[in-house]
Design a protein around this motif. Structure first.
Motif, PDB file in Angstrom:
ATOM      1  N   ILE A  51       0.825  -1.209   0.000  1.00 25.26           N
ATOM      2  CA  ILE A  51       0.000   0.000   0.000  1.00 25.26           C
ATOM      3  C   ILE A  51       0.857   1.256   0.000  1.00 25.26           C
ATOM      4  CG2 ILE A  51      -1.649   1.333   1.388  1.00 25.26           C
ATOM      5  CD1 ILE A  51      -2.978  -1.314   2.110  1.00 25.26           C
ATOM      6  N   ARG A  52       1.958   1.249   0.734  1.00 25.67           N
ATOM      7  CA  ARG A  52       2.833   2.432   0.726  1.00 25.67           C
ATOM      8  C   ARG A  52       3.428   2.671  -0.664  1.00 25.67           C
ATOM      9  NH1 ARG A  52       3.228   4.617   5.582  1.00 25.67           N
ATOM     10  NH2 ARG A  52       3.173   3.318   7.477  1.00 25.67           N
ATOM     11  N   GLU A  53       3.738   1.605  -1.385  1.00 23.28           N
ATOM     12  CA  GLU A  53       4.264   1.758  -2.744  1.00 23.28           C
ATOM     13  C   GLU A  53       3.211   2.309  -3.693  1.00 23.28           C
ATOM     14  OE1 GLU A  53       6.104  -1.759  -4.338  1.00 23.28           O
ATOM     15  OE2 GLU A  53       8.065  -0.931  -3.832  1.00 23.28           O
ATOM     16  N   ARG A  54       1.980   1.825  -3.574  1.00 25.08           N
ATOM     17  CA  ARG A  54       0.912   2.230  -4.495  1.00 25.08           C
ATOM     18  C   ARG A  54       0.299   3.579  -4.148  1.00 25.08           C
ATOM     19  NH1 ARG A  54      -2.865  -2.761  -6.455  1.00 25.08           N
ATOM     20  NH2 ARG A  54      -1.269  -4.386  -6.651  1.00 25.08           N
ATOM     21  N   PHE A  55       0.226   3.873  -2.853  1.00 27.00           N
ATOM     22  CA  PHE A  55      -0.460   5.085  -2.397  1.00 27.00           C
ATOM     23  C   PHE A  55       0.434   5.836  -1.414  1.00 27.00           C
ATOM     24  CE2 PHE A  55      -3.504   1.648  -3.190  1.00 27.00           C
ATOM     25  CZ  PHE A  55      -4.274   2.221  -4.200  1.00 27.00           C
ATOM     26  N   PRO A  56       1.514   6.420  -1.907  1.00 27.36           N
ATOM     27  CA  PRO A  56       2.506   7.019  -1.010  1.00 27.36           C
ATOM     28  C   PRO A  56       1.984   8.196  -0.194  1.00 27.36           C
ATOM     29  CG  PRO A  56       2.974   7.572  -3.309  1.00 27.36           C
ATOM     30  CD  PRO A  56       1.918   6.505  -3.330  1.00 27.36           C
ATOM     31  N   GLY A  57       0.917   8.843  -0.631  1.00 24.44           N
ATOM     32  CA  GLY A  57       0.400   9.990   0.107  1.00 24.44           C
ATOM     33  C   GLY A  57      -0.632   9.647   1.160  1.00 24.44           C
ATOM     34  N   LEU A  58      -1.002   8.392   1.272  1.00 21.72           N
ATOM     35  CA  LEU A  58      -2.059   7.988   2.199  1.00 21.72           C
ATOM     36  C   LEU A  58      -1.534   7.927   3.633  1.00 21.72           C
ATOM     37  CD1 LEU A  58      -4.962   6.790   2.642  1.00 21.72           C
ATOM     38  CD2 LEU A  58      -3.915   4.538   2.316  1.00 21.72           C
ATOM     39  N   GLU A  59      -2.312   8.442   4.572  1.00 16.55           N
ATOM     40  CA  GLU A  59      -1.983   8.291   5.989  1.00 16.55           C
ATOM     41  C   GLU A  59      -2.256   6.839   6.384  1.00 16.55           C
ATOM     42  OE1 GLU A  59      -3.607   9.711  10.376  1.00 16.55           O
ATOM     43  OE2 GLU A  59      -3.988  11.000   8.630  1.00 16.55           O
ATOM     44  N   LEU A  60      -1.210   6.100   6.725  1.00 17.94           N
ATOM     45  CA  LEU A  60      -1.321   4.663   6.961  1.00 17.94           C
ATOM     46  C   LEU A  60      -0.667   4.300   8.284  1.00 17.94           C
ATOM     47  CD1 LEU A  60      -1.990   1.781   5.906  1.00 17.94           C
ATOM     48  CD2 LEU A  60       0.265   1.781   4.797  1.00 17.94           C
TER      49      LEU A  60
END
Length: 290
Positions: free
Chosen positions: A170-179
């Motif tokens: 998920i960090r690779e695909r959606f780097p701007g998401l608060e995770l």
């Protein structure tokens, strides 16, 4: 259902085992309601045979296929033509036979989002989402939540290796998401309470005696709680959420809507979702549904 004859178009779900599948009951109900000359079967296919079976069924005149566990990733690897949904999830649950050959899709994510809209009147856009379970079902929920505009995402799983693999993806695909990620049950409860939508994607609750995988303090009023388990109208997870004031829904809607999307991909028709839902409720909850 029409009487099966020489012009009847066959469809099927492939799995190993597959006798437990509810896909035949819901698709055959829609065929009957639409007076569509089709029949839907369940075929047990060993994983090593899948690559040869799919094109053989296409050549035999099948109108389309569903793929269930443990064959979804095998189908993804076996097919050269893949829709965006299959590429997103790295697995195939629906095969459409085209003039250029079999094409793989995955309707699980669409089913998840449509079930949320139906149950709660909204999906995940602008919502903080907590997903309990980082396995197959949890991965679908997390990837689609991230891709559909969740404002923040929390992943929780006691299996740290599985959790970190999904986190990395998920960090690779959606780097701007608060995770945020946690494999600690105490922290999970606090993270869940702070979230607006809770998604229960573990096997806990498949047995009627199972207790909620989250403690009572994880729930509050104003939340939405969605349990992907559909065997019972209300699991312990959903009961705890409801008693805390949350809106709740089980996974029957996701099962229905992923199947409805597959039906349209095969036939170009809108299915009779009322007939499909009724068939599922009778199969799962008994005569009269729940």
């Amino acid at each position: 259902m029409k009487e099966v004859g020489g012009h009847t178009r066959p469809f099927a779900v492939l799995g190993h085992p597959v006798a437990h599948s509810l896909s035949p009951c819901m698709h055959n109900a829609s065929f009957a309601a639409l007076d569509f000359d089709g029949v839907y079967l369940a075929l047990d296919v060993a994983p090593d045979d899948l690559e040869s079976v799919i094109p053989a069924l296409g050549a035999a005149g099948f109108g389309g296929l569903n793929i269930t566990v443990p064959l979804k990733e095998r189908a993804f690897a076996a097919l050269t033509r893949l829709g965006e949904s299959a590429r997103t999830l790295g697995s195939v649950n629906t095969v459409v036979f085209t003039e250029r050959g079999p094409e793989g899709h995955n309707t699980d994510g669409d089913g998840f989002i449509e079930a949320l809209r139906e149950a709660f009147g909204r999906d995940v856009d602008g919502t903080s989402v907590f997903v309990l379970g980082a396995g197959g079902a949890g991965r679908v929920a997390a990837l689609y939540a991230a891709g559909q505009g969740a404002s923040a995402l929390v992943l929780s799983d006691l299996d740290n290796g599985r959790l970190r693999r999904l986190e990395h993806e998920i960090r690779e695909r959606f780097p701007g998401l608060e995770l945020h990620c946690t494999d600690h049950s105490g922290e999970a409860a606090e993270r869940a309470r702070d979230s607006e939508l809770l998604v229960q994607a573990t096997p806990v609750g498949m047995k009627p005696e199972d207790s909620s995988p989250l403690p009572d303090r994880a729930f509050r009023g104003g939340q939405r709680a969605f349990d992907l388990i559909y065997m019972y109208p209300e699991t312990a997870f959903l009961r705890a959420a409801r008693e805390a004031g949350a809106e709740t829904a089980n996974g029957l809607g996701m099962l229905l809507h992923q199947g409805a999307r597959a039906f349209t991909l095969w036939t170009g028709l809108e299915p009779d979702t009322g007939a499909m839902r009724g068939a599922l409720k009778r199969a799962v909850y008994g005569e009269g549904g729940a």
